[in-house]
Design an enzyme around this catalytic site. Structure first.
Site, PDB file in Angstrom:
ATOM      1  N   LEU A 134       0.814  -1.214   0.000  1.00  0.00           N
ATOM      2  CA  LEU A 134       0.000   0.000   0.000  1.00  0.00           C
ATOM      3  C   LEU A 134       0.849   1.267   0.000  1.00  0.00           C
ATOM      4  CD1 LEU A 134      -2.570  -1.051   2.781  1.00  0.00           C
ATOM      5  CD2 LEU A 134      -2.516  -1.733   0.377  1.00  0.00           C
ATOM      6  N   TYR A 164       2.154  11.495 -11.539  1.00  0.00           N
ATOM      7  CA  TYR A 164       1.661  10.538 -10.546  1.00  0.00           C
ATOM      8  C   TYR A 164       1.078   9.313 -11.241  1.00  0.00           C
ATOM      9  CZ  TYR A 164      -1.200   8.488  -6.833  1.00  0.00           C
ATOM     10  OH  TYR A 164      -1.765   7.614  -5.937  1.00  0.00           O
ATOM     11  N   LYS A 173       2.330   5.310 -10.998  1.00  0.00           N
ATOM     12  CA  LYS A 173       1.465   4.227 -10.514  1.00  0.00           C
ATOM     13  C   LYS A 173       1.312   3.148 -11.582  1.00  0.00           C
ATOM     14  CE  LYS A 173      -0.272   4.143  -7.026  1.00  0.00           C
ATOM     15  NZ  LYS A 173       0.252   3.662  -5.726  1.00  0.00           N
ATOM     16  N   ASN A 208     -11.771   7.422  -5.352  1.00  0.00           N
ATOM     17  CA  ASN A 208     -11.687   8.136  -4.072  1.00  0.00           C
ATOM     18  C   ASN A 208     -12.214   7.237  -2.959  1.00  0.00           C
ATOM     19  OD1 ASN A 208     -11.079  11.165  -4.853  1.00  0.00           O
ATOM     20  ND2 ASN A 208     -12.526  10.371  -6.356  1.00  0.00           N
ATOM     21  N   PRO A 211     -43.012  11.913  41.762  1.00  0.00           N
ATOM     22  CA  PRO A 211     -44.015  11.002  42.354  1.00  0.00           C
ATOM     23  C   PRO A 211     -45.415  11.616  42.342  1.00  0.00           C
ATOM     24  CG  PRO A 211     -42.025  10.990  43.675  1.00  0.00           C
ATOM     25  CD  PRO A 211     -41.846  12.093  42.675  1.00  0.00           C
ATOM     26  N   GLY A 212     -46.394  10.788  42.012  1.00  0.00           N
ATOM     27  CA  GLY A 212     -47.787  11.219  42.021  1.00  0.00           C
ATOM     28  C   GLY A 212     -48.224  11.993  40.798  1.00  0.00           C
TER      29      GLY A 212
END
Length: 371
Positions: A54, A104, A108, A133, A283-284
């Site tokens: 890689l 580039y 490659k 991409n 409560p209640g």
């Protein structure tokens, strides 16, 4: 135990690949990056049963470094294998730029041809992926990835630049890349219809759509409305966006609406899946005493004791469902029944609520009627 060498192991793809390989008990991973010497590369390459190559150069100080970092380094690795009589399968991570006539792309493509020649000469399997991409966690922003750059900038309120909103970009997700890479290592019968292998799937998206999605992710902390995450691309993009949050910005506050009953806060909303909210009730105290024509809800008490009551709006019989945080029980609220929830214990009740639609003040579909 299979020994696997990963060059470029600390790059974007390498880190994700290594993280997956490290989970396997039948794999020993050796990692090479720019800090390692050529001697270390040789030592590891000789030991390897499979190589993921890689490593490469895509942002050099001068164009000559393209060939040095892409072709020459690849050829050196292949020479190590050949000179030591190694017939090691190798996977090369290349780029769609190899189709272009630029420094580039030329470097490659030359690296690809070197790998193909090694495969023919040694009669060994080689695999070359020309990647478009790639997006996902750990990609470097302001480098080669529009997704990484925009995620980074938008999450930090930094303006982004969109030259052509209608331009379309082809994307592949990092998990799909890793899965495809591992698949060719694990399967000796991988068939190739050409010299190049493709990632299992890709996504084509216009830049204006990409920007809109990322902007909605940013806004969701304020609006609480999540984008539609029903397709894989949106889910992967959202995960990627969150990976670029600053480490001191993982949390955000919800608005708590206090009154004499306790408090209530909305948690998350979706135009497709409704909304979730949470309450604390003293409560209640009773909440509810209303009904809906179409809207439905789910109640889940996660702390305290309460009773949920129902009555058909035209009936007299009352149905009661006791609930408590010690034995989680979800209560469905059908339409046409007035309903309430009363704290019957001595401590506050915490309740999660889900409604199948967002609250619309112009059409609330909520009508007061005591149970």
């Amino acid at each position: 135990m299979k020994t696997v060498l990963v060059t470029g192991a600390h790059g974007f793809i390498g880190r994700n690949l290594v993280a997956s390989l490290n989970r396997r008990e039948d794999i020993e991973v050796m990692k090479i990056d720019s800090k390692h010497s050529l001697q270390e590369l040789e030592e590891y390459a000789i030991k390897a049963d499979f190589i993921y190559h890689l490593a490469g150069i895509n942002r050099p100080d001068n164009t000559e470094e393209f060939m040095t970092g892409n072709l020459d380094y690849t050829q050196h690795l292949l020479n190590i294998l050949s000179s030591n009589g190694k017939k090691t399968p190798i996977l090369l991570s290349s780029s769609i730029q190899a189709e272009m006539d630029n420094p580039y792309g030329n470097s490659k493509r030359a690296a690809e041809e070197a790998v193909f020649a090694y495969g023919r000469n040694e009669e060994i399997r080689t695999f070359v992926f020309r990647l478009p991409n790639v997006f996902g966690k750990w990609s470097k922003p302001n480098y080669n990835s529009v997704v990484a750059t925009w995620c980074y900038n938008i999450s930090r309120d930094i303006p982004i630049k969109v030259n052509d909103p209608e331009a379309e970009v082809k994307l592949v997700y990092i998990d799909d890349v890793v899965e495809s890479f591992i698949h060719v290592m694990d399967n000796s019968d991988v068939t190739k219809t050409s010299d190049y292998l493709d990632i299992s799937r890709s996504f084509n998206v216009k830049l204006k759509e990409l920007e809109a999605s990322l902007a909605s992710f940013k806004a969701s902390r304020r609006t609480l409305v999540l984008s539609d995450l029903k397709n894989d691309f949106e889910r992967y993009l959202y995960s990627t966006y969150l990976s670029y949050l600053q480490e001191d910005d993982f949390g955000y506050n919800l608005e708590m609406k206090h009154d004499n009953r306790g408090w209530l806060a909305e948690f998350v909303k979706s135009e497709h899946s409704g909304q979730v909210f949470i309450s604390r009730t003293k409560p209640g105290i009773t909440r509810g005493n209303h009904w809906h024509h179409t809207k439905v809800e789910k109640f889940l008490v996660i702390e305290g004791e309460a009773i949920v009551k129902f009555r058909m709006i035209e009936g007299e019989e009352i149905f009661e469902y006791p609930v408590n945080g010690s034995s989680l029980r979800v209560i469905d609220i059908p339409p046409g029944y007035t309903h309430s929830i009363t704290n019957t214990g001595n401590t506050d009740v915490i309740t999660l609520f889900w409604a199948n639609e967002l609250f619309n003040p112009d059409k609330p579909d909520t009508y007061y009627l005591e149970v």
